[in-house]
Enzyme design. Structure first.
Site, PDB file in Angstrom:
ATOM      1  N   CYS A   1      43.195  35.012  39.308  1.00  0.00           N
ATOM      2  CA  CYS A   1      44.757  35.525  39.218  1.00  0.00           C
ATOM      3  C   CYS A   1      45.589  34.136  39.729  1.00  0.00           C
ATOM      4  CB  CYS A   1      44.883  36.620  39.854  1.00  0.00           C
ATOM      5  SG  CYS A   1      44.699  36.572  41.571  1.00  0.00           S
TER       6      CYS A   1
ATOM      7  N   ASP B   1      51.606  38.925  33.794  1.00  0.00           N
ATOM      8  CA  ASP B   1      50.276  38.753  34.803  1.00  0.00           C
ATOM      9  C   ASP B   1      49.481  38.386  33.527  1.00  0.00           C
ATOM     10  OD1 ASP B   1      48.002  38.892  35.947  1.00  0.00           O
ATOM     11  OD2 ASP B   1      48.352  40.829  36.767  1.00  0.00           O
TER      12      ASP B   1
ATOM     13  N   HIS C   1      45.948  39.967  44.912  1.00  0.00           N
ATOM     14  CA  HIS C   1      46.094  39.415  43.405  1.00  0.00           C
ATOM     15  C   HIS C   1      47.695  39.068  43.403  1.00  0.00           C
ATOM     16  CE1 HIS C   1      46.258  39.704  39.218  1.00  0.00           C
ATOM     17  NE2 HIS C   1      47.137  40.480  39.132  1.00  0.00           N
TER      18      HIS C   1
END
Length: 285
Positions: A70, A124, A109
């Protein structure tokens, strides 16, 4: 490298056409990134280390045509969006573990908020199998359909919760499953350094315990974990197809070829496949 080669990055993700800071372009580059750049942690299992310096992330993902987890994918994607003229804010998210039902710690995250035309969008490109293909609107808690999946953002006591209904559970009576939670407090990439190190060294992190590579495909998803390769075909109204997953075991000598052919990933050092149980997070967040 202080400046980004935007055209090279856009070519890397297969995006062609005018790149103006508008919603159509935001959606297109978001999807293009997911279809081109794998979500992977293979550096951790091939003698490398992940560092969150933008020039290093650019060299890895764009020049070396690798992927990342991420902080890497979303960190670099935020830079691209900024270069294209979008207003981007980095946010801290906490992923809900499927096995324990617990959330990870803050900065577990990295997610992105893009402000555009008086509206805010959740972006994302660094999550994996539960990821959404196009940005999610934050201004509403109304369910947002994306093909065979439905997502929503629920707000509670200053926290935002990204939730979904999976294929077999869609509809007004379906249950909602939490994916991760986040606040809207602005962050910077350096804030994630400690958790980046944690994910490379902690037995409580899936990234330390399993070698992973997964990428979105036009009709589904291809996923490598440890010594297994899984191919998932998503349901489609056009074809009438149902969700289908096939899995096969890989021999160690096959893995490098599978990564190159299926994901476009070529490693500089031998990979040590890993698929161990993840230790539950001791604290409750």
């Amino acid at each position: 490298m202080d400046t980004m080669h935007v055209k090279t990055y856009l070519s890397r993700i297969g995006f062609a056409g005018p790149a103006e800071p508008c919603l159509e372009v935001l959606r297109s580059v978001h999807t293009s990134h997911l279809l081109s750049v794998p979500f992977e942690n293979l550096a951790v299992h091939s003698g490398g280390r992940i560092q969150l310096a933008l020039p290093l992330l650019y060299a890895k993902i764009v020049d070396q045509r690798r992927g990342g987890f991420c902080c890497e994918n979303n960190g670099l994607f935020a830079w691209l969006l900024s270069e294209l003229g979008f207003q981007v804010t980095l946010l801290s998210g906490q992923v809900k573990r499927v096995t324990t039902g617990r959330y990870g710690p803050p900065f577990d995250h990295l997610v992105l908020l893009v402000s555009l035309g008086g509206q805010r969008w959740l972006c994302d490109v660094g999550f994996g199998s539960a990821s959404f293909t196009i940005p999610i609107l934050l201004e509403t808690s109304v369910p947002q359909e994306q093909g065979h999946r439905v997502y929503r953002v629920r707000k509670d006591s200053g926290m935002h919760f990204l939730e979904w209904q999976q294929e077999e559970n869609r509809g007004p009576a379906g249950d909602w499953t939490e994916i991760y939670k986040f606040t809207l407090e602005p962050r910077c990439l350096e804030d994630f350094d400690e958790m980046c190190r944690y994910h490379q060294s902690s037995p409580c992190s899936i990234f330390f315990c399993k070698s992973i590579c997964t990428v979105l495909k036009p009709d589904g998803r291809l996923t490598y974990i440890g010594s297994r390769l899984s191919s998932t075909t998503y349901p489609s109204e056009a074809t009438g197809a149902v969700l289908k997953t096939t899995t096969r075991e890989l021999k160690d000598e096959e893995i490098a070829g599978v990564l190159a052919e299926g994901f476009g990933v070529v490693l500089n050092s031998p990979l040590i496949p890993k698929d161990e149980m993840v230790v539950p997070v001791p604290d409750i967040y």
